[in-house]
Design a protein around this motif. Structure first.
Motif, short mmCIF file in Angstrom:
data_model
loop_
_atom_site.label_atom_id
_atom_site.label_comp_id
_atom_site.label_asym_id
_atom_site.label_seq_id
_atom_site.Cartn_x
_atom_site.Cartn_y
_atom_site.Cartn_z
N LEU A 69 41.26 109.13 3.37
CA LEU A 69 42.26 108.68 2.47
C LEU A 69 43.72 109.52 2.80
N VAL A 70 43.37 110.71 3.26
CA VAL A 70 44.34 111.60 3.74
C VAL A 70 45.40 111.08 4.76
N ALA A 71 44.55 110.37 6.00
CA ALA A 71 45.11 109.89 6.72
C ALA A 71 45.99 108.53 6.47
N ASN A 72 45.37 107.83 5.48
CA ASN A 72 45.96 106.62 5.15
C ASN A 72 47.10 107.02 4.35
N GLU A 73 47.32 107.73 3.31
CA GLU A 73 48.24 108.13 2.62
C GLU A 73 49.80 108.86 3.52
N ALA A 74 49.04 109.65 4.27
CA ALA A 74 50.27 110.21 5.20
C ALA A 74 51.03 109.09 6.10
N ALA A 75 50.19 108.27 6.49
CA ALA A 75 50.70 107.16 7.25
C ALA A 75 51.79 106.17 6.49
N HIS A 76 51.38 106.05 5.20
CA HIS A 76 52.17 105.32 4.46
C HIS A 76 53.55 106.14 3.91
N LEU A 77 53.15 107.28 3.49
CA LEU A 77 54.29 108.33 3.43
C LEU A 77 55.44 108.36 4.49
N PRO A 136 40.72 117.74 7.15
CA PRO A 136 42.21 117.42 6.81
C PRO A 136 42.41 117.54 5.42
N GLY A 137 43.77 117.92 5.34
CA GLY A 137 44.37 117.77 3.78
C GLY A 137 45.65 117.51 4.05
N LEU A 138 46.19 116.76 2.90
CA LEU A 138 47.54 116.28 2.82
C LEU A 138 48.32 117.28 1.94
N LEU A 139 49.24 118.07 2.65
CA LEU A 139 50.21 118.80 1.81
C LEU A 139 51.45 118.23 1.57
N VAL A 140 51.45 117.99 0.04
CA VAL A 140 52.75 117.37 -0.29
C VAL A 140 53.43 118.30 -1.34
N GLU A 141 54.99 118.45 -1.01
CA GLU A 141 55.72 119.43 -1.46
C GLU A 141 56.03 118.82 -2.91
N ARG A 142 56.09 119.88 -3.99
CA ARG A 142 56.25 119.53 -5.20
C ARG A 142 57.76 119.28 -5.36
N PHE A 143 58.26 117.93 -5.71
CA PHE A 143 59.62 117.72 -5.91
C PHE A 143 60.11 117.89 -7.21
N ASP A 144 59.28 118.44 -8.15
CA ASP A 144 59.70 119.19 -9.50
C ASP A 144 60.13 120.51 -9.50
N LEU A 186 53.25 94.75 -0.02
CA LEU A 186 53.16 94.61 1.42
C LEU A 186 52.27 95.39 2.08
N THR A 187 51.89 96.64 1.62
CA THR A 187 51.17 97.55 2.26
C THR A 187 49.74 97.66 1.56
N GLY A 188 49.34 96.81 0.76
CA GLY A 188 47.99 96.87 -0.10
C GLY A 188 47.73 97.93 -0.88
N ASN A 189 48.99 98.26 -1.69
CA ASN A 189 48.51 99.50 -2.62
C ASN A 189 48.57 99.03 -3.98
N GLY A 190 47.13 99.14 -4.51
CA GLY A 190 46.92 98.59 -5.59
C GLY A 190 46.81 99.55 -6.70
N ASP A 191 47.60 100.69 -6.50
CA ASP A 191 47.88 101.93 -7.26
C ASP A 191 48.99 102.22 -8.18
N LEU A 192 50.11 101.29 -7.91
CA LEU A 192 51.25 101.76 -8.45
C LEU A 192 51.16 101.36 -10.11
N PRO A 216 61.15 110.82 -5.85
CA PRO A 216 60.60 110.48 -4.66
C PRO A 216 59.21 109.68 -4.92
N MET A 217 59.15 109.12 -3.83
CA MET A 217 57.81 107.85 -3.83
C MET A 217 56.54 108.87 -3.63
N TYR A 218 55.38 108.70 -4.42
CA TYR A 218 54.39 109.38 -4.27
C TYR A 218 52.94 108.60 -4.31
N ASP A 219 51.64 108.97 -4.04
CA ASP A 219 50.59 108.30 -4.29
C ASP A 219 50.56 106.82 -3.76
N ILE A 220 50.81 106.61 -2.49
CA ILE A 220 51.17 105.35 -2.00
C ILE A 220 50.13 104.78 -0.94
#
Length: 399
Positions: free
Chosen positions: A184-192, A215-223, A287-293, A312-316
């Motif tokens: 899921l890390v590689a999956n979300e990183a590619a879509h971000l 692996p870990g996905l490091l996401v900067e907090r935009f808040d 279009l990217t198959g994200n059923g999580d929005l 900003p977009m997140y969790d995609i």
């Protein structure tokens, strides 16, 4: 720490801070409910309301059965992290105030909730290092986390384990591969990465590895942003669509995409810009198959001295790869088998001109087509099924 957390069940009153200023109180009543009220003089001070769903009023806001008003309930983590927290506090999931007190010093946005009389001091992150490669990410999975960061839900990204990380004075989330949804890390990183081509804000991210090459996905907090004057970290107001619509987290699937767009855009100063941004996010998800929005994965953010904008977009991630074939929210009354006409009707319902919608479709198609799922570590029927379905979806919106 465990003993301190268990004592939270006996705390009767909490202080609510907004941008570091005491703004109100949460009180347990003898009836078992929780009541929010503004502190005397706060409304007259010229400060902002605690939340868009909590306007200044003389009447307290009461939530029954130990629950919290929807805005505060929306600050709690979800899924696995909430279960770990519940066990540490030694209470039930229905005792939302005790759970919020455990994490309330650092929740999404600029609000803090602490036991009455205590200062709103942010807890230390689980990890604080500039070298992720020295860490053991697996140790974070079941750690008691005193940061109330956005949690997880029952679909693919719901299983993703999230923990706060502070690197070089900045604030991040570290997301790890969950056991039931591999890669899921590689999956979300590619879509971000691909989503940047939409030319709307996207959460800054990078893939890091621990000392075991996990692996870990490091996401900067935009808040959170750095104050250039004194170097302090500023908390920015942030509300997701469920909070804006005054809905508890459990209702995040119980609204339509149209309702979400209109609610969030209605807060934004540049409403047409917000409508287009949100339309792009929904069509990109399809279009990217994200059923999580769902309603907690779309938010608005306010920067200093400016109004609300779409966050900003997140969790995609692509959840099609894990067998999730529907949208999280209805689009024109449907969650599957969407055709071009349904997107046209969706655009009309949210007030997006058809020419702008067509241009957005072209932009989203280009961004989605730049993702090559076959280059990710997926094989076999899940990959084949996903590629076939995405081909059908994209062909429907081809000019």
């Amino acid at each position: 720490m465990a003993e301190d957390l268990a004592q939270l069940k006996f705390v009767r009153s909490a202080d609510v801070y907004k941008s570091g200023v005491l703004a109100g109180h949460l009180e347990r009543t003898e009836r078992g409910s929780v009541v929010f009220s503004y502190a005397p003089g706060y409304a007259a001070s010229g400060a902002s309301p605690v939340a868009s769903s909590l306007p200044f009023t003389h009447d307290p806001v009461e939530a029954p059965n130990g629950g919290l008003p929807a805005f505060f309930a929306g600050l709690l983590p979800e899924g696995h992290r909430l279960t770990v927290l519940k066990d540490a506090v030694k209470t039930s999931l229905a005792d939302e105030l005790s759970l919020l007190l455990a994490v309330g010093a650092d929740v999404p946005g600029d609000v803090q909730i602490v036991p009455s009389g205590q200062p709103p001091l942010e807890p230390a992150p689980l990890a604080d290092t500039s070298r992720p490669e020295d860490l053991d990410f697996a140790a974070f999975a079941d750690a008691v986390d005193l940061h109330g960061l956005p949690g997880v839900q029952s679909k693919a990204s719901a299983s993703m384990l999230t923990t706060p990380l502070a690197l070089a004075g900045r604030r991040y989330l570290l997301k790890l591969d969950p056991p039931l949804h591999r890669h899921l890390v590689a999956n979300e990183a590619a879509h971000l990465t691909s989503a940047k081509a939409l030319k709307i804000p996207v959460a800054a991210h990078s893939v890091v590895h621990d000392r075991h090459s996990l692996p870990g996905l490091l996401v900067e907090r935009f808040d959170r942003i750095q104050d250039n004057d004194d170097g302090d970290v500023l908390r920015l107001p942030l509300e997701d669509a469920a909070q804006v619509m005054n809905l508890p987290p459990a209702s995040k699937y119980a609204v339509s995409s149209e309702d979400v767009v209109l609610a969030l855009a209605g807060l934004c100063k540049a409403r047409p810009v917000a409508v287009r941004n949100l339309y792009l996010q929904f069509v990109f998800a399809w279009l990217t198959g994200n059923g999580d929005l769902h309603a907690k994965n779309l938010s608005v953010l306010a920067r200093p001295h400016s109004g609300w904008v779409v966050a900003p977009m997140y969790d995609i991630p692509c959840t099609l790869l894990y067998g999730d074939e529907t949208m999280a929210l209805t689009v024109n009354g449907r969650v599957k088998a969407l055709k071009a006409k349904h997107w046209q009707e969706f655009a009309a319902a949210i007030g997006l001109p058809q020419r702008a919608a067509a241009a957005a479709n072209t932009l989203a198609l280009a961004a989605a087509s730049a993702i090559h799922l076959e280059e990710l570590p997926f094989t076999g029927s899940p990959l084949t099924r996903t590629l076939r379905e995405l081909q059908f979806r994209r062909a429907e919106l081809m000019p």
